[in-house]
Design an enzyme around this catalytic site. Structure first.
Site, PDB file in Angstrom:
ATOM      1  N   THR A 180      -8.486  -1.823   3.096  1.00  0.00           N
ATOM      2  CA  THR A 180      -8.315  -2.387   1.767  1.00  0.00           C
ATOM      3  C   THR A 180      -8.634  -3.874   1.797  1.00  0.00           C
ATOM      4  O   THR A 180      -9.168  -4.394   2.788  1.00  0.00           O
ATOM      5  CB  THR A 180      -6.911  -2.044   1.202  1.00  0.00           C
ATOM      6  OG1 THR A 180      -6.857  -2.478  -0.153  1.00  0.00           O
ATOM      7  CG2 THR A 180      -5.775  -2.666   1.987  1.00  0.00           C
ATOM      8  N   LYS A 185     -13.317  -4.626   3.416  1.00  0.00           N
ATOM      9  CA  LYS A 185     -14.223  -3.466   3.297  1.00  0.00           C
ATOM     10  C   LYS A 185     -15.652  -3.783   3.743  1.00  0.00           C
ATOM     11  O   LYS A 185     -16.329  -2.936   4.314  1.00  0.00           O
ATOM     12  CB  LYS A 185     -14.223  -2.941   1.860  1.00  0.00           C
ATOM     13  CG  LYS A 185     -12.891  -2.298   1.501  1.00  0.00           C
ATOM     14  CD  LYS A 185     -12.831  -1.821   0.077  1.00  0.00           C
ATOM     15  CE  LYS A 185     -11.403  -1.448  -0.243  1.00  0.00           C
ATOM     16  NZ  LYS A 185     -11.210  -0.994  -1.606  1.00  0.00           N
ATOM     17  N   SER A 202       0.817  -1.221   0.000  1.00  0.00           N
ATOM     18  CA  SER A 202       0.000   0.000   0.000  1.00  0.00           C
ATOM     19  C   SER A 202       0.851   1.272   0.000  1.00  0.00           C
ATOM     20  O   SER A 202       1.777   1.420   0.794  1.00  0.00           O
ATOM     21  CB  SER A 202      -0.920   0.009   1.224  1.00  0.00           C
ATOM     22  OG  SER A 202      -1.574   1.267   1.297  1.00  0.00           O
ATOM     23  N   ASN A 234     -14.238   2.076   2.787  1.00  0.00           N
ATOM     24  CA  ASN A 234     -12.772   2.070   2.706  1.00  0.00           C
ATOM     25  C   ASN A 234     -12.166   3.165   3.566  1.00  0.00           C
ATOM     26  O   ASN A 234     -10.945   3.273   3.654  1.00  0.00           O
ATOM     27  CB  ASN A 234     -12.294   2.245   1.252  1.00  0.00           C
ATOM     28  CG  ASN A 234     -12.450   3.684   0.777  1.00  0.00           C
ATOM     29  OD1 ASN A 234     -13.441   4.345   1.110  1.00  0.00           O
ATOM     30  ND2 ASN A 234     -11.494   4.172   0.031  1.00  0.00           N
ATOM     31  N   GLY A 240     -16.133  -8.183  -5.341  1.00  0.00           N
ATOM     32  CA  GLY A 240     -15.852  -7.784  -3.951  1.00  0.00           C
ATOM     33  C   GLY A 240     -16.258  -6.349  -3.666  1.00  0.00           C
ATOM     34  O   GLY A 240     -17.091  -5.767  -4.382  1.00  0.00           O
ATOM     35  N   ASP A 292     -13.763   5.181  -2.706  1.00  0.00           N
ATOM     36  CA  ASP A 292     -13.355   4.486  -3.940  1.00  0.00           C
ATOM     37  C   ASP A 292     -14.275   4.862  -5.105  1.00  0.00           C
ATOM     38  O   ASP A 292     -13.829   5.005  -6.245  1.00  0.00           O
ATOM     39  CB  ASP A 292     -13.449   2.956  -3.776  1.00  0.00           C
ATOM     40  CG  ASP A 292     -12.346   2.408  -2.893  1.00  0.00           C
ATOM     41  OD1 ASP A 292     -11.274   3.047  -2.795  1.00  0.00           O
ATOM     42  OD2 ASP A 292     -12.553   1.336  -2.293  1.00  0.00           O
TER      43      ASP A 292
END
Ligand code: NDP
Length: 263
Positions: free
Chosen positions: A59, A63, A14, A84, A122, A99
């Site tokens: 992440t 979520k 990340s 998120n 997802g 997102d």
């Protein structure tokens, strides 16, 4: 000093700590943003509280678990049912989804799009399908297995698993699976992917910072494409705005966050 973190599994890849710490440093905010590797998503809130965090990002694959642990969920996240971004506000855990807006801002450069095929089912696929629909772009979802399709079907979004799917024309093919993130897999079988790309106008991989097998196939196809960097920046700017309680404008946050991409 305020503390923030990103929760995920895996989380080592990340860029969020670098992005958010660059903003804090540049704007003179006394805060620090770390990574938290979490394998059991049901423990997210416990760990958040034991670390005395003021906010966090979430992440893959937590979520939906994060959504379930919020005291209150705001905005588009209420429909998506996945968050998120978490902000601790007056003793309450508030959940957001940045997102969705981050992705819509990232795909502006493709020009007008009528429909899109989302690979994966997802949290990210949920966010993008709802955002696309709000933006009057018809989403269709294609996931490896059928277990996660109920959400989309209940929302009136066409959703298939590999078995029941036939290729069609889609303006944009979007990979939201984690295939290629820490393995060398394609999100769908290669013959199907090649056919879809040959009938498409562009493609996006939401994974960033590496050339995934999906990205390699897009490059071979010659289609216009993007990886997940623009989405990452846009969702990060929105999350930072929430972390900082609206004290700084989105543009003020974007400049140092964008700069962190060159570090
Ligand atoms: P989830 O764990 O919620 O969903 C993962 C999805 O990927 C599932 O639908 C799963 O299918 C599918 N999948 C996993 N492995 C494979 C495989 N080998 N082949 C085919 N399908 C597979 O993840 P998220 O939605 O939270 O995140 C997905 C990806 O998006 C991650 O790589 C994440 O880093 C990236 N992302 C990037 C952002 C950015 O800003 N650029 C923002 C958000 C996410 P099944 O249901 O069958 O298990």
């Amino acid at each position: 000093m305020k503390l923030f973190s990103i929760f995920g599994d895996p989380v080592h890849h990340s860029r969020s700590p670098l992005m958010h710490n660059s903003v804090f440093k540049r704007l003179g905010v006394s805060a620090c943003y770390s990574r938290t590797h979490l394998s059991d998503g049901t423990q997210l809130r416990n760990v958040f509280e034991s670390k005395k965090l003021s906010g966090a990002n979430v992440t893959v694959p937590h979520k939906e678990a994060a959504y379930a642990q919020c005291d209150e969920v705001r905005g588009i996240a209420k429909t998506i049912k996945a968050v998120n971004t978490l902000v601790y506000e007056k003793g309450k855990l508030i959940g957001y989804n940045t997102d969705a807006d981050g992705f819509m801002s990232a795909i502006q450069s493709f020009g007008p799009i009528k429909n899109a095929l989302i690979l994966g089912g997802g949290g990210t696929a949920r966010a993008l399908s709802i955002a696309l629909r709000q933006g009057e772009i018809t989403p269709t979802v294609l996931n490896r297995s059928s277990g996660r399709l109920d959400f989309f079907i209940q929302e009136g979004i066409k959703a298939y698993c590999w078995d029941g799917f036939t290729a069609d024309d889609y303006d944009l093919i979007i990979n939201t699976t984690s295939a290629g993130l820490s393995d060398n897999e394609l999100p769908i079988p290669r013959p199907l992917l090649i056919e879809l790309l040959s009938r498409s106008k562009g493609a996006v991989d939401v994974i960033y910072g590496k050339e995934t097998p999906f990205l390699r196939e897009i490059k071979i196809s010659g289609l216009p494409y993007k990886d997940g960097s623009d989405m990452l920046l846009a969702q990060g700017v929105l999350a930072s705005y929430l972390f900082l309680g609206g004290e700084f404008s989105l543009k003020t946050i974007e400049v140092p966050m964008q700069h962190s991409f060159s570090l």
